[in-house]
Motif scaffolding. Structure first.
Motif, PDB file in Angstrom:
ATOM      1  N   TRP A  10       0.924  -1.193  -0.084  1.00  0.00           N
ATOM      2  CA  TRP A  10       0.015  -0.068   0.015  1.00  0.00           C
ATOM      3  C   TRP A  10       0.946   1.464  -0.061  1.00  0.00           C
ATOM      4  O   TRP A  10       1.741   1.300   0.757  1.00  0.00           O
ATOM      5  CB  TRP A  10      -0.860   0.059   1.389  1.00  0.00           C
ATOM      6  N   GLU A  69      -8.103   4.853   2.500  1.00  0.00           N
ATOM      7  CA  GLU A  69      -8.503   3.917   1.441  1.00  0.00           C
ATOM      8  C   GLU A  69      -9.671   4.211   0.612  1.00  0.00           C
ATOM      9  O   GLU A  69      -9.426   3.986  -0.812  1.00  0.00           O
ATOM     10  CB  GLU A  69      -8.593   2.441   2.149  1.00  0.00           C
ATOM     11  N   ARG A  75      -3.122   3.338  -2.095  1.00  0.00           N
ATOM     12  CA  ARG A  75      -3.530   2.576  -2.820  1.00  0.00           C
ATOM     13  C   ARG A  75      -2.775   1.182  -3.010  1.00  0.00           C
ATOM     14  O   ARG A  75      -1.513   1.297  -2.533  1.00  0.00           O
ATOM     15  CB  ARG A  75      -3.773   3.083  -4.492  1.00  0.00           C
ATOM     16  N   GLN A  76      -3.419   0.263  -3.020  1.00  0.00           N
ATOM     17  CA  GLN A  76      -2.611  -1.108  -3.070  1.00  0.00           C
ATOM     18  C   GLN A  76      -2.028  -1.562  -4.536  1.00  0.00           C
ATOM     19  O   GLN A  76      -2.647  -1.314  -5.656  1.00  0.00           O
ATOM     20  CB  GLN A  76      -3.628  -2.280  -2.703  1.00  0.00           C
TER      21      GLN A  76
END
Length: 443
Positions: A10, A69, A75-76
């Motif tokens: 992340w 999130e 953001r992943q």
């Protein structure tokens, strides 16, 4: 054997990446109150996750994490990877630029008794509980601990150098003056090679982050107990975010931490202190207190002593008295400068008996900045400063392999990693990600 896994990290979104200098933060155990207050003013700074505040600090961190999130602040990454992390820095008085090379990934959090992860210092239960609660409430790892593996062949560095040709982002200068650069390796064959190299190492030494690592152990133990017969050992919460660097590299720096004595129990004058030191140490007066580090450099069991108003001494343990050091620890620990200082000064001269009593004693402060030591004694904030040499990497390794721990505040690995560069999740959803099985098959 050390078991590592790639992660879908992340990170701050691309819109925020150009502002990364404003988003990173010092680790929870080195950030000063003044730094905290300044960082809290930025609503997007990573300190809100790593060192949350409020009556329910962990709850506040969880709420902010979910908010970030959903808003795309964090953001992943789509693909799993191992994240190369370089820190460029200089030391005071030197023009040489060092580059500490390493990488961040997940490592299986093994108990101390398994002798895969070796520690060199004890932890404070309160700080461990704080980290474990934060992990339990957020299921999110906000800053990597620092581990050391030894690879004299430097097998992994070429892959790290290649990744650094395309960095994800970098700081201009962090709070300690270092330049931090992050890149990612997502090549499956290369990641498996990293896994094989680490698996071939009998152990990893925990350089920094003992409380955070032990917090992971506490959380893992609780989850394992709750899972019962359903436990597999592959759940994401078995893993811990770690920054791994090569102990064979010459860019691994350990800075000294000096001892500032705020009180001298039972001692009225500097002359009385010198008189009590004399049976154990040779004492040499010096004209220039600012020359103390150079006068003791490289000399075992030697220390600088500053008593204020320019009164400075080089003191060195008389070799014949070392045998009196009767603490129940290993020879490797007994030979350390700081063990000598704590035993012969804190215990024999000042009467603070035993390592545990010394850990709890409020009369000592640990200061890394040498000029600050002299200034605080001159101001009357402390009665004496004992200037120390740095601990060597070889000493750290010998102590870890002996199964013992060092005196408190023995090592200060420099520079510290920073918070906010990379985060990782240990939520249950991560366990079912397809790549977990793929990389387990490579073991």
């Amino acid at each position: 054997m050390a078991e590592i896994q790639p992660i879908r990290g992340w990170r701050y979104g691309p819109e925020l990446s150009p502002r990364i200098d404003q988003l990173v933060s010092p680790l929870f155990d080195v950030v000063s109150p003044k730094q905290r207050e300044a960082l809290y003013q930025n609503p997007l700074n990573s300190i809100h996750l790593s060192v949350p505040r409020g009556a329910d600090a962990a709850g506040a961190a969880r709420a902010r994490l979910h908010e970030w999130e959903q808003a795309g602040v964090l953001r992943q990454d789509e693909l799993p990877g191992i994240y190369a992390y370089y820190q460029y820095f200089r030391l005071p008085g030197s023009s040489r630029e060092y580059c500490r090379k390493g990488f961040m990934c997940h490592i299986k959090a093994t108990d101390w008794t398994e002798n895969v992860m070796l520690r060199h210092e004890n932890t404070l239960p309160g700080a461990v509980d704080d980290r474990a609660e934060l992990l339990a409430r957020t299921e999110f790892q906000t800053s990597a601990t620092h581990g050391l593996y030894r690879d004299d062949a430097f097998e992994l560095e070429p892959y790290l150098d290649e990744a650094m040709r395309n960095p994800l982002y970098e700081t201009e200068e962090d709070y300690q003056g270092a330049r931090d650069v992050l890149a990612v390796i997502q090549d499956v064959a290369v990641i498996r090679h990293f896994q094989r190299v680490l698996a071939a190492r009998p152990e990893v030494i925990l350089a920094d982050g003992h409380h955070r690592y032990e917090g992971s152990l506490v959380y893992r133990q609780a989850r394992r107990a709750a899972a019962g017969a359903a436990y597999t050992g592959h759940e994401a919460w078995n893993y811990h975010l770690m920054y791994l660097t090569n102990a064979a590299a010459d860019d691994l720096r350990i800075l000294p931490t000096h001892r500032l004595l705020l009180d001298l129990p039972g001692i009225g004058t500097p002359a009385e202190l010198l008189g009590r030191l004399e049976p154990y140490f040779t004492i040499l007066p010096l004209e220039d207190p600012y020359g103390l580090p150079e006068r003791i450099a490289g000399k075992p069991w030697a220390f600088g002593l500053y008593l204020g108003e320019g009164e400075a001494y080089k003191i060195r343990l008389r070799p014949e008295v070392h045998a009196q050091l009767d603490w129940p620890t290993t020879p490797e620990v007994k030979n350390l400068d700081l063990t000598v200082l704590h035993y012969f000064v804190l215990e024999k001269v000042l009467g603070i008996v035993g390592p545990e009593a010394q850990r709890q004693w409020p009369g000592v402060a640990y200061v890394r900045n040498f000029p600050e030591c002299l200034t605080r004694v001159d101001r009357g904030e402390a009665r004496a400063a004992f200037i120390t040499n740095e601990v060597s990497m070889a000493e750290v390794e010998r102590v870890c392999h002996s199964g013992a721990v060092m005196p408190p505040k023995s090592t200060f690995f420099y520079p510290k990693t920073i918070g906010g560069f990379l985060f990782s999740s240990i939520a249950d959803a991560e366990t079912t990600a397809p790549f977990y099985d793929a990389f387990r098959a490579a073991e």
